[in-house]
Design an enzyme around this catalytic site. Sequence first.
Site, PDB file in Angstrom:
ATOM      1  N   GLU A   1       0.825  -1.203   0.000  1.00 50.88           N
ATOM      2  CA  GLU A   1       0.000   0.000   0.000  1.00 50.88           C
ATOM      3  C   GLU A   1       0.865   1.261   0.000  1.00 50.88           C
ATOM      4  O   GLU A   1       0.586   2.217  -0.745  1.00 50.88           O
ATOM      5  CB  GLU A   1      -0.928  -0.006   1.217  1.00 50.88           C
ATOM      6  CG  GLU A   1      -1.695   1.281   1.453  1.00 50.88           C
ATOM      7  CD  GLU A   1      -2.708   1.602   0.378  1.00 50.88           C
ATOM      8  OE1 GLU A   1      -3.248   2.727   0.395  1.00 50.88           O
ATOM      9  OE2 GLU A   1      -2.961   0.740  -0.491  1.00 50.88           O
TER      10      GLU A   1
ATOM     11  N   HIS B   1       2.489   1.804  -3.369  1.00 50.32           N
ATOM     12  CA  HIS B   1       1.500   2.306  -4.329  1.00 50.32           C
ATOM     13  C   HIS B   1       1.248   3.793  -4.126  1.00 50.32           C
ATOM     14  O   HIS B   1       1.144   4.562  -5.101  1.00 50.32           O
ATOM     15  CB  HIS B   1       0.197   1.520  -4.177  1.00 50.32           C
ATOM     16  CG  HIS B   1      -0.897   1.980  -5.088  1.00 50.32           C
ATOM     17  ND1 HIS B   1      -0.747   2.050  -6.456  1.00 50.32           N
ATOM     18  CD2 HIS B   1      -2.174   2.402  -4.826  1.00 50.32           C
ATOM     19  CE1 HIS B   1      -1.867   2.502  -7.006  1.00 50.32           C
ATOM     20  NE2 HIS B   1      -2.739   2.722  -6.040  1.00 50.32           N
TER      21      HIS B   1
ATOM     22  N   HIS C   1     -12.787   3.235  -9.502  1.00 49.50           N
ATOM     23  CA  HIS C   1     -11.413   3.666  -9.257  1.00 49.50           C
ATOM     24  C   HIS C   1     -10.502   3.314 -10.427  1.00 49.50           C
ATOM     25  O   HIS C   1      -9.739   4.140 -10.923  1.00 49.50           O
ATOM     26  CB  HIS C   1     -10.924   3.014  -7.957  1.00 49.50           C
ATOM     27  CG  HIS C   1      -9.651   3.562  -7.429  1.00 49.50           C
ATOM     28  ND1 HIS C   1      -8.448   2.906  -7.559  1.00 49.50           N
ATOM     29  CD2 HIS C   1      -9.379   4.705  -6.749  1.00 49.50           C
ATOM     30  CE1 HIS C   1      -7.504   3.620  -6.990  1.00 49.50           C
ATOM     31  NE2 HIS C   1      -8.031   4.707  -6.494  1.00 49.50           N
TER      32      HIS C   1
ATOM     33  N   HIS D   1     -19.605 -10.465 -16.211  1.00 45.97           N
ATOM     34  CA  HIS D   1     -18.332 -10.011 -16.772  1.00 45.97           C
ATOM     35  C   HIS D   1     -17.864 -10.936 -17.892  1.00 45.97           C
ATOM     36  O   HIS D   1     -17.365 -10.479 -18.916  1.00 45.97           O
ATOM     37  CB  HIS D   1     -17.276  -9.937 -15.665  1.00 45.97           C
ATOM     38  CG  HIS D   1     -15.912  -9.584 -16.186  1.00 45.97           C
ATOM     39  ND1 HIS D   1     -15.636  -8.383 -16.811  1.00 45.97           N
ATOM     40  CD2 HIS D   1     -14.732 -10.288 -16.193  1.00 45.97           C
ATOM     41  CE1 HIS D   1     -14.366  -8.342 -17.161  1.00 45.97           C
ATOM     42  NE2 HIS D   1     -13.808  -9.488 -16.824  1.00 45.97           N
TER      43      HIS D   1
ATOM     44  N   HIS E   1      -3.407  -9.540 -17.060  1.00 41.72           N
ATOM     45  CA  HIS E   1      -4.785  -9.258 -17.459  1.00 41.72           C
ATOM     46  C   HIS E   1      -5.053  -7.754 -17.446  1.00 41.72           C
ATOM     47  O   HIS E   1      -5.698  -7.205 -18.361  1.00 41.72           O
ATOM     48  CB  HIS E   1      -5.718  -9.987 -16.486  1.00 41.72           C
ATOM     49  CG  HIS E   1      -7.157 -10.008 -16.904  1.00 41.72           C
ATOM     50  ND1 HIS E   1      -7.605 -10.618 -18.052  1.00 41.72           N
ATOM     51  CD2 HIS E   1      -8.266  -9.506 -16.306  1.00 41.72           C
ATOM     52  CE1 HIS E   1      -8.912 -10.494 -18.146  1.00 41.72           C
ATOM     53  NE2 HIS E   1      -9.339  -9.816 -17.103  1.00 41.72           N
TER      54      HIS E   1
END
Length: 326
Positions: free
Chosen positions: A58, A61, A123, A214, A276
Amino acid sequence: MYRALKWFAVLTTIGMLLILLGGALVTKTDSGMGCGRSWPLCEGRFVPSDITPALLIELAHRLISGSVGFMVLILSVWSWKSIGHIRETKLLSLMSFIFLAVQALIGAGAVLWGQSSFIMALHFGISLISFASVLLLTLLIFEVDKKFDAKKLIVDKTMKFHIYGLMIYTYFVVYTGALVRHTKSSLVCKDWPLCVNSSPSLPGNLYEWVQMGHRAAAGLIFIWAGIAAYTAISKYRHQKVIYWGWITAFSLITFQALAGILIIITKLNLIVSLAHVVFISCFFGVLSYLLLITSRSKKNSFSAQSQIAAKNQAVHLQPPQKGNII
């Protein structure tokens, strides 16, 4: 010309891709609360005392996002001053920074107050728009020396429908993919392509609906991109940007689909999951550039193929010269 700006733009684009990967890594490793309910500091300190893997992910990032955010701001101002005469520059400069700032605020809000999965799914999509804007700015900078005039492109209504429609639909598919991650629905269906956990016909709960929704949306985007690529190959061989753009786009969506299947087979392998994200981000970037150059095309009434055929017909209809009469 603009050599320093080019290098900086490339580095900023790479940095934006790292932000997308970092956000996906935070979500996939459940590290969103690695720094506790504290932002921008970690546990309210510059140097936290209890170092955990989640905290490191975290915090890294946040540091990358903050650093790249300053780079995007510099690139926006620099591009505005250097190539502001190009019509798309100012809009892309604003979009790249504004959407990145919105993305950061959503992330901060999730840490401080918490957000629903449906809000957090936005996001990634907002970050993707910022990434595409930076990528397009970079391509505009490189266009200056190449003296490429996209206004000479001839794009018919069918191709425009594919580009505009697939661009919008891709953003929807991206949202459904982010929703799969944020609702932790990735492995709710352990089979592919169907979900046979409960009923072989319809999903049995919300998480299965999210996962199978999806998959269905991703399947349609693969088919649609294939049709658009076939159209480009058959009708746009003489327009290399459209031709190679769609070949690249279809290759990327193929790899993205394969990575999606492998995520299920490998039970959320981290490298496959991050790949991906890379493939769909690059696919969206290619679509964005196709959208950009298509918006410059002013020829709407005739397709490129028909105009070339008309020119060839005009040549054949010309009367023979006297020297060629037998």
